[in-house]
Scaffold this motif. Structure first.
Motif, PDB file in Angstrom:
ATOM      1  N   THR A  56      -7.510  -4.797   8.747  1.00 61.63           N
ATOM      2  CA  THR A  56      -6.820  -3.932   7.929  1.00 61.63           C
ATOM      3  C   THR A  56      -5.974  -2.879   8.610  1.00 61.63           C
ATOM      4  O   THR A  56      -6.461  -2.458   9.782  1.00 61.63           O
ATOM      5  N   ALA A  57      -5.081  -2.341   7.966  1.00 62.33           N
ATOM      6  CA  ALA A  57      -4.423  -1.174   8.599  1.00 62.33           C
ATOM      7  C   ALA A  57      -5.267  -0.052   8.885  1.00 62.33           C
ATOM      8  O   ALA A  57      -4.926   0.682   9.890  1.00 62.33           O
ATOM      9  N   SER A  58      -5.928   0.272   7.921  1.00 60.83           N
ATOM     10  CA  SER A  58      -6.973   1.670   7.985  1.00 60.83           C
ATOM     11  C   SER A  58      -8.451   1.032   8.213  1.00 60.83           C
ATOM     12  O   SER A  58      -8.921   0.275   7.738  1.00 60.83           O
ATOM     13  N   ILE A  59      -9.186   1.791   9.013  1.00 60.89           N
ATOM     14  CA  ILE A  59     -10.468   1.690   9.504  1.00 60.89           C
ATOM     15  C   ILE A  59     -11.187   2.545   8.881  1.00 60.89           C
ATOM     16  O   ILE A  59     -11.089   3.895   9.018  1.00 60.89           O
ATOM     17  N   ASN A  60     -12.016   2.294   7.944  1.00 60.18           N
ATOM     18  CA  ASN A  60     -13.038   3.062   7.324  1.00 60.18           C
ATOM     19  C   ASN A  60     -14.465   2.935   7.841  1.00 60.18           C
ATOM     20  O   ASN A  60     -15.244   1.972   7.406  1.00 60.18           O
ATOM     21  N   VAL A  61     -14.624   3.540   9.222  1.00 58.34           N
ATOM     22  CA  VAL A  61     -16.097   3.129   9.836  1.00 58.34           C
ATOM     23  C   VAL A  61     -17.135   3.399   9.056  1.00 58.34           C
ATOM     24  O   VAL A  61     -18.185   2.539   8.910  1.00 58.34           O
ATOM     25  N   ARG A  62     -17.466   4.390   8.239  1.00 61.10           N
ATOM     26  CA  ARG A  62     -18.412   4.630   7.574  1.00 61.10           C
ATOM     27  C   ARG A  62     -18.799   3.589   6.548  1.00 61.10           C
ATOM     28  O   ARG A  62     -19.934   2.986   6.553  1.00 61.10           O
ATOM     29  N   ALA A  63     -18.064   3.047   5.659  1.00 60.55           N
ATOM     30  CA  ALA A  63     -18.172   1.964   4.762  1.00 60.55           C
ATOM     31  C   ALA A  63     -18.517   0.711   5.249  1.00 60.55           C
ATOM     32  O   ALA A  63     -19.230  -0.267   5.107  1.00 60.55           O
ATOM     33  N   HIS A  64     -17.461   0.326   6.167  1.00 63.64           N
ATOM     34  CA  HIS A  64     -17.414  -0.957   6.771  1.00 63.64           C
ATOM     35  C   HIS A  64     -18.667  -1.122   7.662  1.00 63.64           C
ATOM     36  O   HIS A  64     -19.218  -2.264   7.815  1.00 63.64           O
ATOM     37  N   LYS A  65     -19.240   0.076   8.440  1.00 66.45           N
ATOM     38  CA  LYS A  65     -20.528  -0.129   9.249  1.00 66.45           C
ATOM     39  C   LYS A  65     -21.757  -0.313   8.172  1.00 66.45           C
ATOM     40  O   LYS A  65     -22.771  -1.119   8.670  1.00 66.45           O
ATOM     41  N   LYS A  66     -21.665   0.173   7.284  1.00 62.51           N
ATOM     42  CA  LYS A  66     -22.757   0.104   6.288  1.00 62.51           C
ATOM     43  C   LYS A  66     -23.009  -1.211   5.812  1.00 62.51           C
ATOM     44  O   LYS A  66     -23.758  -2.074   5.871  1.00 62.51           O
ATOM     45  N   GLN A  67     -21.449  -1.718   5.585  1.00 57.35           N
ATOM     46  CA  GLN A  67     -21.633  -3.331   5.080  1.00 57.35           C
ATOM     47  C   GLN A  67     -22.195  -4.256   6.198  1.00 57.35           C
ATOM     48  O   GLN A  67     -23.019  -4.980   5.717  1.00 57.35           O
ATOM     49  N   ALA A  68     -21.701  -4.107   7.460  1.00 54.09           N
ATOM     50  CA  ALA A  68     -22.126  -4.933   8.458  1.00 54.09           C
ATOM     51  C   ALA A  68     -23.856  -4.580   8.637  1.00 54.09           C
ATOM     52  O   ALA A  68     -24.387  -5.570   8.729  1.00 54.09           O
ATOM     53  N   MET A  69     -24.215  -3.446   8.584  1.00 54.45           N
ATOM     54  CA  MET A  69     -25.507  -3.082   8.899  1.00 54.45           C
ATOM     55  C   MET A  69     -26.517  -3.634   7.694  1.00 54.45           C
ATOM     56  O   MET A  69     -27.420  -4.565   7.822  1.00 54.45           O
ATOM     57  N   THR A  70     -25.787  -3.713   6.572  1.00 56.24           N
ATOM     58  CA  THR A  70     -26.820  -4.546   5.199  1.00 56.24           C
ATOM     59  C   THR A  70     -26.733  -5.955   5.454  1.00 56.24           C
ATOM     60  O   THR A  70     -27.963  -6.558   5.325  1.00 56.24           O
ATOM     61  N   GLN A  71     -25.570  -6.455   5.696  1.00 61.39           N
ATOM     62  CA  GLN A  71     -25.534  -7.938   6.006  1.00 61.39           C
ATOM     63  C   GLN A  71     -26.425  -8.398   7.153  1.00 61.39           C
ATOM     64  O   GLN A  71     -27.260  -9.571   7.201  1.00 61.39           O
ATOM     65  N   ALA A  72     -26.608  -7.599   8.305  1.00 60.45           N
ATOM     66  CA  ALA A  72     -27.264  -8.120   9.236  1.00 60.45           C
ATOM     67  C   ALA A  72     -28.954  -8.073   9.069  1.00 60.45           C
ATOM     68  O   ALA A  72     -29.640  -8.643   9.722  1.00 60.45           O
ATOM     69  N   THR A  73     -29.164  -6.845   8.288  1.00 58.35           N
ATOM     70  CA  THR A  73     -30.700  -6.889   7.967  1.00 58.35           C
ATOM     71  C   THR A  73     -31.059  -7.800   7.136  1.00 58.35           C
ATOM     72  O   THR A  73     -31.993  -8.709   7.439  1.00 58.35           O
ATOM     73  N   LYS A  74     -30.032  -8.529   6.119  1.00 50.34           N
ATOM     74  CA  LYS A  74     -30.636  -9.728   5.356  1.00 50.34           C
ATOM     75  C   LYS A  74     -30.606 -11.067   6.484  1.00 50.34           C
ATOM     76  O   LYS A  74     -31.638 -11.876   6.136  1.00 50.34           O
TER      77      LYS A  74
END
Length: 109
Positions: A56-74
């Motif tokens: 994406t053109a803009s990086i939303n670190v907080r939201a994207h990191k939360k998504q990555a962490m949730t998926q990794a936990t699963k």
């Protein structure tokens, strides 16, 4: 999500995969959408990483990191977030569990 968005996402996943493989990481492609990580990779030390790729053109670190962490936990894996840096061909911001943020880039030539 429209076809153009899926195509753009797939292109980003392909670029991220090529970058990881250039670093001798083993990649499995999942492309599971928002519910699962985009790539499942194994680094040279045998660690498994659930990778979320953002093209994406803009990086939303907080939201994207939360998504990555949730998926990794699963997945019971370490999390990794790879965000393409707009305006810098081949450059990616890479955030990984237990590591400082870094910029990885594709070396052409």
């Amino acid at each position: 999500m429209g076809k153009a968005s899926r195509t753009k996402g797939r292109a980003g996943q392909t670029q991220a995969r090529q970058l990881l493989e250039s670093r001798d990481w083993t990649c499995g492609d999942l492309s599971g959408g928002i519910e699962s990580e985009d790539l499942l990779v194994i680094d040279g030390d045998g660690n498994t990483w659930a990778v979320e790729v953002k093209n994406t053109a803009s990086i939303n670190v907080r939201a994207h990191k939360k998504q990555a962490m949730t998926q990794a936990t699963k997945r019971r894996a370490k999390w990794m977030l790879m965000c393409r840096i707009d305006g810098y061909a081949g450059a990616w911001l890479v955030l990984r569990q237990g590591c400082n943020p870094v910029v990885w880039s594709v070396v052409n030539g």
